[in-house]
Design a protein around this motif. Structure first.
Motif, mmCIF file in Angstrom:
data_model
loop_
_atom_site.group_PDB
_atom_site.id
_atom_site.type_symbol
_atom_site.label_atom_id
_atom_site.label_comp_id
_atom_site.label_asym_id
_atom_site.label_seq_id
_atom_site.Cartn_x
_atom_site.Cartn_y
_atom_site.Cartn_z
ATOM 1 N N SER A 67 0.912 -1.137 0.025
ATOM 2 C CA SER A 67 0.142 -0.056 0.002
ATOM 3 C C SER A 67 0.915 1.133 -0.105
ATOM 4 C CB SER A 67 -1.004 -0.072 1.169
ATOM 5 O OG SER A 67 -0.130 0.107 2.441
ATOM 6 N N ARG A 68 0.188 2.447 -0.462
ATOM 7 C CA ARG A 68 1.072 3.639 -0.622
ATOM 8 C C ARG A 68 0.084 4.483 -0.029
ATOM 9 N NH1 ARG A 68 4.676 6.023 -5.590
ATOM 10 N NH2 ARG A 68 5.234 8.032 -4.671
ATOM 11 N N PRO A 69 -0.019 4.840 1.214
ATOM 12 C CA PRO A 69 -1.095 5.764 1.696
ATOM 13 C C PRO A 69 -0.644 7.236 1.980
ATOM 14 C CG PRO A 69 0.391 4.814 3.688
ATOM 15 C CD PRO A 69 0.739 3.990 2.345
ATOM 16 N N GLN A 70 0.864 7.460 1.600
ATOM 17 C CA GLN A 70 1.177 8.669 1.317
ATOM 18 C C GLN A 70 2.312 8.845 0.349
ATOM 19 O OE1 GLN A 70 2.526 10.791 4.537
ATOM 20 N NE2 GLN A 70 1.224 9.371 6.061
ATOM 21 N N ASP A 71 2.483 9.941 -0.414
ATOM 22 C CA ASP A 71 3.528 10.072 -1.492
ATOM 23 C C ASP A 71 4.827 9.556 -1.179
ATOM 24 O OD1 ASP A 71 5.545 12.660 -2.948
ATOM 25 O OD2 ASP A 71 4.365 11.008 -3.917
ATOM 26 N N ARG A 72 5.399 9.482 -0.180
ATOM 27 C CA ARG A 72 6.810 9.085 0.183
ATOM 28 C C ARG A 72 6.619 7.740 1.112
ATOM 29 N NH1 ARG A 72 9.155 14.689 1.305
ATOM 30 N NH2 ARG A 72 7.155 14.982 1.956
ATOM 31 N N GLN A 73 5.494 7.011 1.154
ATOM 32 C CA GLN A 73 5.418 6.064 2.243
ATOM 33 C C GLN A 73 5.075 4.820 1.404
ATOM 34 O OE1 GLN A 73 2.404 6.334 5.138
ATOM 35 N NE2 GLN A 73 3.707 5.272 6.708
ATOM 36 N N PHE A 74 5.719 3.789 1.695
ATOM 37 C CA PHE A 74 5.389 2.453 1.026
ATOM 38 C C PHE A 74 5.325 1.409 1.996
ATOM 39 C CE2 PHE A 74 4.073 0.589 -2.620
ATOM 40 C CZ PHE A 74 4.841 -0.081 -3.373
ATOM 41 N N ILE A 75 4.481 0.622 2.038
ATOM 42 C CA ILE A 75 4.132 -0.312 3.142
ATOM 43 C C ILE A 75 4.209 -1.770 2.413
ATOM 44 C CG2 ILE A 75 2.872 -1.338 5.107
ATOM 45 C CD1 ILE A 75 1.941 1.771 5.683
ATOM 46 N N LEU A 76 4.666 -2.945 2.856
ATOM 47 C CA LEU A 76 4.509 -4.242 2.469
ATOM 48 C C LEU A 76 3.673 -5.106 3.691
ATOM 49 C CD1 LEU A 76 5.272 -6.463 0.215
ATOM 50 C CD2 LEU A 76 7.469 -6.658 1.791
ATOM 51 N N SER A 77 2.662 -5.762 3.540
ATOM 52 C CA SER A 77 1.996 -6.437 4.344
ATOM 53 C C SER A 77 1.634 -7.844 4.097
ATOM 54 C CB SER A 77 0.750 -5.637 4.606
ATOM 55 O OG SER A 77 0.645 -4.281 4.853
ATOM 56 N N SER A 78 1.450 -8.772 5.116
ATOM 57 C CA SER A 78 0.894 -9.985 4.776
ATOM 58 C C SER A 78 -0.118 -10.174 5.959
ATOM 59 C CB SER A 78 2.017 -10.915 4.659
ATOM 60 O OG SER A 78 1.425 -12.337 4.941
ATOM 61 N N LYS A 79 -1.061 -10.853 5.607
ATOM 62 C CA LYS A 79 -2.196 -11.421 6.784
ATOM 63 C C LYS A 79 -1.536 -12.523 7.527
ATOM 64 C CE LYS A 79 -5.994 -9.270 4.871
ATOM 65 N NZ LYS A 79 -7.504 -9.216 4.360
ATOM 66 N N LYS A 80 -0.987 -13.635 6.813
ATOM 67 C CA LYS A 80 -0.596 -14.809 7.278
ATOM 68 C C LYS A 80 0.781 -15.071 6.670
ATOM 69 C CE LYS A 80 -4.963 -16.851 8.890
ATOM 70 N NZ LYS A 80 -5.748 -18.096 9.044
#
Lengths: 113, 111
Positions: A67-80
């Motif tokens: 996800s990229r909630p802000q211009d200069r922020q990038f998040i990698l996620s996993s639920k499991k």
């Protein structure tokens, strides 16, 4: 000057637990952002890239999301998390456009046990 | 599909012993070829970008060259601090701007 921050540096997680890795870029606006994974013997594999807020392209089907909630922020996620998610995760940015080099963060070593 | 193959996988040199690393590529159209250096446990660090066949770039003991099918990274009189993994990547014309990486060459320079 531009800098890229990635954290944490190391992470040990049990199978089935959630994941959140964060990356932020300073000193530039509207960068292209990338998540790569580097596994032993496999080289750098592109997972996701983003050309703008809320715009995510996935390269490899998997149980990860970005996800990229802000211009200069990038998040990698996993639920499991799965055992196969272990590896060295790298965030990178570029100015966009052909011929533009990537600048990499310091990486997160993820071990899923 | 765009592909990058680097050889050798590993290379051991004595200090001062010059050699070359190879990067062979297959792309529909080359926009740029990139060389990176990666130290253990760290992110890759940019070295060079080459755009067209015949182009050469130099930085200290490193020189990168490009042909229509491959690139070479020449290391002249290497020192132990040149020990690292060297990665090659290509960017193809058309489509996305993503880089496709090779698996790298691990260089060890012994004193």
């Amino acid at each position: 000057s531009q800098t890229i921050h990635q954290w944490p540096a190391t992470l040990v997680q049990p199978v089935g637990s959630p994941l959140s890795l964060e990356c932020t870029v300073e000193g530039t606006s509207n960068p292209n952002l990338y998540w790569y994974r580097q596994a032993a013997g496999r080289g750098l594999q592109l997972l996701f890239y983003s050309v703008g807020i809320g715009q995510i392209s996935s390269e490899v089907p998997q149980n990860l999301s970005a996800s990229r909630p802000q211009d200069r922020q990038f998040i990698l996620s996993s639920k499991k998390l799965l055992l196969s998610d272990s590896g060295f995760y790298l965030c990178a940015w570029s100015g966009g456009g052909f011929g533009e080099k990537l600048f990499f963060g310091s990486g997160t070593q993820l071990s899923v046990l | 599909e765009d592909q990058v193959t680097q050889s050798p996988e590993a290379l051991r040199l004595q200090e001062g012993e010059s050699s070359s690393l190879n990067c062979s590529y297959t792309v529909s159209g080359l926009r740029g070829l990139f060389w990176y250096r990666q130290d253990p446990g760290k992110g890759p660090e940019f070295l060079f970008t080459l755009y067209s066949a015949g182009e050469e770039k130099e930085k200290e003991r490193l020189k990168a060259t490009l042909t229509k099918k491959e690139s070479f990274l020449h290391i002249t009189a290497p020192k132990p601090e040149d020990s690292a993994t060297y990665l090659c990547a290509v960017q193809a014309s058309g489509g996305s701007e993503k880089l496709v990486f090779g698996k790298g060459t691990k260089l060890t320079v012994n004193p």
